[in-house]
Design an enzyme around this catalytic site. Structure first.
Site, short mmCIF file in Angstrom:
data_model
loop_
_atom_site.label_atom_id
_atom_site.label_comp_id
_atom_site.label_asym_id
_atom_site.label_seq_id
_atom_site.Cartn_x
_atom_site.Cartn_y
_atom_site.Cartn_z
N PHE A 124 0.89 -1.28 0.06
CA PHE A 124 0.00 0.11 0.01
C PHE A 124 0.98 1.22 0.02
O PHE A 124 1.81 1.45 0.93
CB PHE A 124 -0.90 0.00 1.32
CG PHE A 124 -1.60 1.32 1.26
CD1 PHE A 124 -3.06 1.36 0.51
CD2 PHE A 124 -1.55 2.46 1.76
CE1 PHE A 124 -3.83 2.41 0.49
CE2 PHE A 124 -2.53 3.47 1.73
CZ PHE A 124 -3.68 3.42 1.18
N ASP A 168 9.31 2.54 1.90
CA ASP A 168 8.04 2.99 2.37
C ASP A 168 8.02 2.87 3.78
O ASP A 168 7.57 1.72 4.23
CB ASP A 168 6.87 2.88 1.30
CG ASP A 168 5.63 3.42 2.16
OD1 ASP A 168 5.60 3.98 3.22
OD2 ASP A 168 4.60 3.32 1.22
N LYS A 175 2.61 9.64 8.46
CA LYS A 175 2.08 9.12 9.45
C LYS A 175 2.37 9.75 11.00
O LYS A 175 1.74 10.80 11.47
CB LYS A 175 1.72 7.62 9.39
CG LYS A 175 0.90 7.20 8.81
CD LYS A 175 0.42 5.83 9.05
CE LYS A 175 -1.01 5.70 7.76
NZ LYS A 175 -0.63 5.07 6.67
C1 LIG Z 1 -0.78 5.07 5.15
C2 LIG Z 1 0.07 4.85 4.13
C3 LIG Z 1 0.41 5.65 2.94
C4 LIG Z 1 -0.29 6.68 2.54
O1 LIG Z 1 -0.30 7.80 3.35
P1 LIG Z 1 -1.48 8.86 3.19
O2 LIG Z 1 -0.92 9.99 4.33
O3 LIG Z 1 -2.74 8.39 3.72
O4 LIG Z 1 -1.61 9.54 1.99
C5 LIG Z 1 1.38 5.04 2.40
N1 LIG Z 1 2.29 4.05 2.49
C6 LIG Z 1 2.07 3.32 3.68
C7 LIG Z 1 3.13 2.07 4.10
C8 LIG Z 1 1.10 3.84 4.49
O5 LIG Z 1 0.90 3.04 5.70
#
Ligand SMILES: *Cc1c(COP(=O)(O)O)cnc(C)c1O
Length: 411
Positions: A138, A223, A252
């Protein structure tokens, strides 16, 4: 306004993209939040791994109040101190050299994708632009990050997605190797997958990616939007593997609850972006970076990564105990305070039962309970959460024995 008035207003005026629990939250403190009816909840979702310091941490509140009274926004046409200082801390703790500030996780990944393409094209030619991404990943909801996301359910209805993303199997090195071509510029991966149900990368997989990058001059992008900043018991999940990325994305927990994202890179890679190549009106705005500075400083000074490791260990043991008593628990995964409990049934109803009993968590991938509590919690909060989980399992087991179709464990 009453709870039902707020919900009615939302239903009438907001695009209906979220499945929300029927409550209106009005305040929070530490690991707890309260709804408009005064009901208290132990918050083990923490705004989806955002509120690592808990709610209304005094340092974040003070920094926001102070900065808001001085200067909220200026644009990036001028320098501001909070942005420079937060950059200094982030580069120091990550071991990377430069940072770009964005406003969300998706934007941080977008920037990382742009940087990787520019670097690869500059050093290896215009045809080198592909990025290998993995299944069940994701990376966000913008078009490019959707294309990078390895879950087709998020793609439906939004095609055509931007090209240049090649999918390989997560935790399957041979699959990644097979996807590498002359056009491969980078590999984008979560060291700990979050949204798809908490799946840590295997040691062999990460070591293999590291080797591949050395062999082929491919960039490694991690990420760590969810797994970073102490969540897994180390400042960054990549430390569990002893492998440093070329590019790292964060968001986050970075702003202590205030929207902010960032991507970092080592010097040679960062140099691929020159004046005018990337930008953001709000990115690194003084209010967000003042909050980030307070949040990251508190995280370090209060040794929250170490605490997450310790309390996470205890949490894991307690959950293993539950798993021995309730066979509906198939697997417990994760590290530190990033924990997934895979059940053998759909967990939406289970999550709602927990909420009614005062515990917030969520259900991801249909059958996985996700627990990403604030890193400030101790054994007492873990015990409280486990007691609620146990009650719900108990009720589910009882209703099953009585042959009922509705109960704690039914979706
Ligand atoms: C939450 C998340 C995103 C996206 O972040 P947003 O602030 O919602 O755009 C991308 N990568 C990972 C691993 C995430 O947990």
């Amino acid at each position: 306004m009453t709870t039902s008035e707020v919900i009615a207003l939302e239903k009438e005026h907001i695009m209906q993209t979220y499945g929300r629990a029927p409550m209106v939250l009005v305040k929070g403190h530490g690991a707890y939040v309260w709804d408009a009816d005064g009901k208290e909840y132990l918050d083990f979702l923490a705004g989806i791994a955002v509120n690592s310091l808990g709610h209304t941490h005094p340092r974040v509140v003070a920094a926001l109040q102070e900065q808001a009274a001085k200067l909220i926004h200026t644009s990036n046409l001028y320098y501001t101190e909070p942005q420079a200082r937060l950059a200094e801390i982030l580069t120091r703790i990550s071991g990377l050299d430069r940072v770009f500030f964005a406003n969300s996780g998706a934007e941080a990944n977008e920037g990382a994708i742009k940087l990787a393409r520019k670097y690869a094209k500059t050093h290896f030619g215009a045809e080198r632009y592909e990025i290998i991404v993995t299944t069940h990943s994701f990376h966000g909801r913008t078009l490019a990050t959707l294309a990078a996301t390895g879950q087709t359910k998020y793609h439906k209805g939004f095609e055509p997605l931007p090209p240049g993303f090649i999918r390989a199997e997560y935790n399957d090195l041979e699959s990644v190797r097979a996807a590498v071509t002359e056009r491969t510029g980078a590999i984008l991966v979560e060291p700990f997958q979050g949204e798809s149900g908490i799946h840590p990368a295997s040691r062999e997989f990460m070591a293999g990616l590291d080797e591949l990058r050395r062999e082929k001059g491919i960039l490694l992008i991690f990420d760590e939007i969810q797994s970073g900043l102490g969540r897994t018991g180390k400042l960054f999940a990549f430390e569990h593997y002893g492998i440093k990325p070329d590019i790292l994305t964060l968001a986050k927990a970075l702003g202590g609850g205030v929207p902010i994202g960032a991507f970092l890179a080592r010097q040679e890679v960062a140099e691929a972006l020159g004046p005018g190549d990337h930008g953001s009106t709000f990115g690194g705005n003084p209010l967000a970076t003042a909050a980030g500075l307070a949040a990251v400083s508190a995280l370090l000074e209060e040794k929250l990564p170490e605490r997450a490791a310790r309390v996470g260990e205890y949490f894991f043991q307690r959950l293993q105990g539950l798993a021995r008593r309730y066979p509906a628990i198939k697997e417990i995964r994760g590290k530190g305070l990033m924990i997934g409990i895979e059940l053998d049934f759909e967990c939406k109803g289970f999550v709602e039962s927990c909420r009614q009993k005062g515990l917030l968590l969520n259900c991801t991938e249909g059958k996985v309970l996700r627990l990403v509590p604030p890193l400030i919690i101790g054994e007492a909060e873990v015990d409280k959460a486990v007691a609620i989980l146990e009650t719900v399992f108990q009720e589910g087991a009882e209703s099953q024995m009585e042959g009922k179709t509705s109960g704690g464990c039914q979706g």
